[in-house]
Design a protein around this motif. Sequence first.
Motif, short mmCIF file in Angstrom:
data_model
loop_
_atom_site.label_atom_id
_atom_site.label_comp_id
_atom_site.label_asym_id
_atom_site.label_seq_id
_atom_site.Cartn_x
_atom_site.Cartn_y
_atom_site.Cartn_z
N LYS A 1 -6.31 11.06 -4.93
CA LYS A 1 -7.12 10.16 -4.28
C LYS A 1 -7.17 10.85 -2.62
O LYS A 1 -6.17 11.05 -2.27
N GLU A 2 -8.34 10.67 -2.01
CA GLU A 2 -8.34 11.03 -0.66
C GLU A 2 -7.74 9.97 0.31
O GLU A 2 -8.53 9.09 0.00
N PRO A 3 -6.93 10.09 1.01
CA PRO A 3 -6.52 9.00 1.95
C PRO A 3 -7.41 8.62 2.89
O PRO A 3 -8.31 9.56 3.24
N LYS A 4 -7.29 7.49 3.61
CA LYS A 4 -8.09 7.25 4.66
C LYS A 4 -7.20 7.65 5.95
O LYS A 4 -6.04 7.23 6.09
N MET B 1 -0.08 5.94 -5.32
CA MET B 1 -0.82 5.67 -6.52
C MET B 1 -1.35 4.35 -6.44
O MET B 1 -1.67 3.69 -7.45
N TYR B 2 -1.36 3.74 -5.26
CA TYR B 2 -1.85 2.19 -5.18
C TYR B 2 -3.14 2.16 -5.32
O TYR B 2 -4.16 2.97 -5.09
N ASP B 3 -3.60 0.94 -6.12
CA ASP B 3 -4.87 0.62 -6.66
C ASP B 3 -5.56 0.17 -5.62
O ASP B 3 -5.87 -1.28 -5.30
N GLN C 1 0.84 -1.13 0.11
CA GLN C 1 -0.08 -0.18 0.05
C GLN C 1 0.83 1.35 -0.15
O GLN C 1 0.48 2.33 -0.44
N GLY C 2 2.16 1.21 0.40
CA GLY C 2 3.13 2.50 0.40
C GLY C 2 3.98 2.58 -0.41
O GLY C 2 4.79 3.45 -0.63
N VAL C 3 3.44 1.94 -1.67
CA VAL C 3 4.23 2.38 -2.99
C VAL C 3 3.88 3.58 -3.58
O VAL C 3 2.76 4.22 -3.23
N ILE C 4 4.85 4.29 -4.23
CA ILE C 4 4.63 5.50 -4.97
C ILE C 4 3.90 5.18 -6.37
O ILE C 4 2.78 5.82 -6.49
N SER C 5 4.40 4.52 -6.84
CA SER C 5 3.71 3.82 -8.05
C SER C 5 3.69 2.35 -8.14
O SER C 5 4.42 1.80 -7.45
N ASP C 6 2.96 1.83 -8.97
CA ASP C 6 2.93 0.22 -9.27
C ASP C 6 4.22 -0.30 -9.78
O ASP C 6 4.32 -1.72 -9.82
N GLN C 7 5.33 0.58 -10.01
CA GLN C 7 6.49 -0.13 -10.65
C GLN C 7 7.59 0.29 -9.38
O GLN C 7 8.84 0.05 -9.85
N ASP C 8 7.07 0.68 -8.15
CA ASP C 8 8.27 0.96 -7.26
C ASP C 8 8.68 -0.49 -6.57
O ASP C 8 7.98 -1.49 -6.73
N LEU C 9 10.07 -0.27 -6.20
CA LEU C 9 10.63 -1.32 -5.61
C LEU C 9 9.95 -1.54 -4.30
O LEU C 9 9.53 -0.70 -3.71
N GLY C 10 9.91 -2.85 -3.70
CA GLY C 10 9.51 -3.24 -2.30
C GLY C 10 10.11 -4.12 -1.64
O GLY C 10 11.08 -4.94 -2.11
#
Length: 338
Positions: free
Chosen positions: A129-132, A111-113, A66-75
Motif C-alpha cells: 500500500k502507498e503510505p501517506k 499492514m494496518y487496515d 496504525q504502527g503495527v506490522i500485522s494485525d496480530q502484533d503486540l501493542g
Amino acid sequence: MNAKLFSPYEVKGVTIKNRIVMSPMCMYSSFSKDGKISDWHYPHYISRAVGQAGLIMIEATAVTEQGVISDQDLGIWSDEHIEGLKKLTAGMKQYGSKTAIQLAHAGRKSMYDGDIVAPSAIAFDEKSKEPKEMTVEEINETVEAFKEGARRSKEAGFDIIEIHGAHGYLINQFLSPITNKREDDYGGSRDKRFRLLKEVIEAVKTEWDGPLFTRISADEYHEDGNKMEDFVYFSKEMKKLGVDLIDCSSGAVVRARISPYPGYQVRYAETIRKEAGIATGAVGMITSGIQAEEILRNERADLIFIGRPLLRDPYWPRTAAGELGVELDPPYQYSRGW
C-alpha cells in the motif's frame, strides 16, 4: 573456563547475569487483534528465562494501532496493554532474567487496515500500500506515542527499553535517504533525517531513566542508502542523547538479496563500538557458545543477541555453557535432568 559469555553486564544500575540476549522476534500471536498479550506469550518467553537467557527482549511492540506490522502484533498504545505485559515481566524475572521491550512503529511496512504513514509517500514495493506522507502534526503525535509507550513500559516492569530504528520500519525510513525525500526539517541532510529519532529518544527519556538501547540496520544493501560513516555518526549522536547500546542488525529498508553467513553482521557492531565509542550488541547467525565467546573476547561487541537458535532451543544458554565448560545452576525443579 572463565567464559565472558557468562559474565555479568551492568548498565545504569541493571545487572544482566550473562551476555546472552533473546533477540526481539515477532510472534504474530495477539490473536484477539487488539495488541494484547495472549496465552502463547507466557510459555514462549518464560521458558527462555527458565533456560537462563540473561536478558529477554520481547518482540516489536507498536506504540500506535496504525504502527503495527500485522494485525496480530503486540501493542502498547493503550493503558489496557499494561496488565498483560506486567504479568509477563513478573513471570520472566522469577527465573533471574532481566526484561526488555522493543518500542516500534512499522510506518510504510504496516499492514494496518486503513491509512498508513511514512516520511514520504513511497510504497515499500509494488505489492504494498502507498503510505501517506506524515504531516508535522502526525510526527509530533508519533513522538508522543513513543513517550507514552515508555511510560507504560515502566509501569509494566520492564528493565530496559529498545527503540526500533531498523529493518525498514518508520524510524529507519526517516533515517534513510532512500525512503526519506522530505524537504522540511525532517528530511534532506543527515542531521534532519536523524531528527525524528532524536526527538523520540528525548521524549522517551522524559518518562524513562533506565537503560536505553536502539536497534539499527547498519547496512541498507543499496548504493543510495546510508553508509557505515553515517551509522557511526548516528551512533555518536545517540550516545550524546543518553542511549546506552546500539543493537546492530542490517537490511529490510528495501528488498535486497543478502547472502548471510555465520556472524555476517558482527562487523557492524565491531565498527560502531570502536568508532562511536558506544556499547554494541551483535546479532545474526551466531549459533554456538564458542562463536559468541570469540566475539566478546575480541571486544567486537558487548552483548550477544540470539534469535532463531533460541526459537529452536529454549535452553540454548545451557548448550553454550556446555561448549565452554561452564556449569549453570538450573531452576531446582529441573536439577535432576539438567
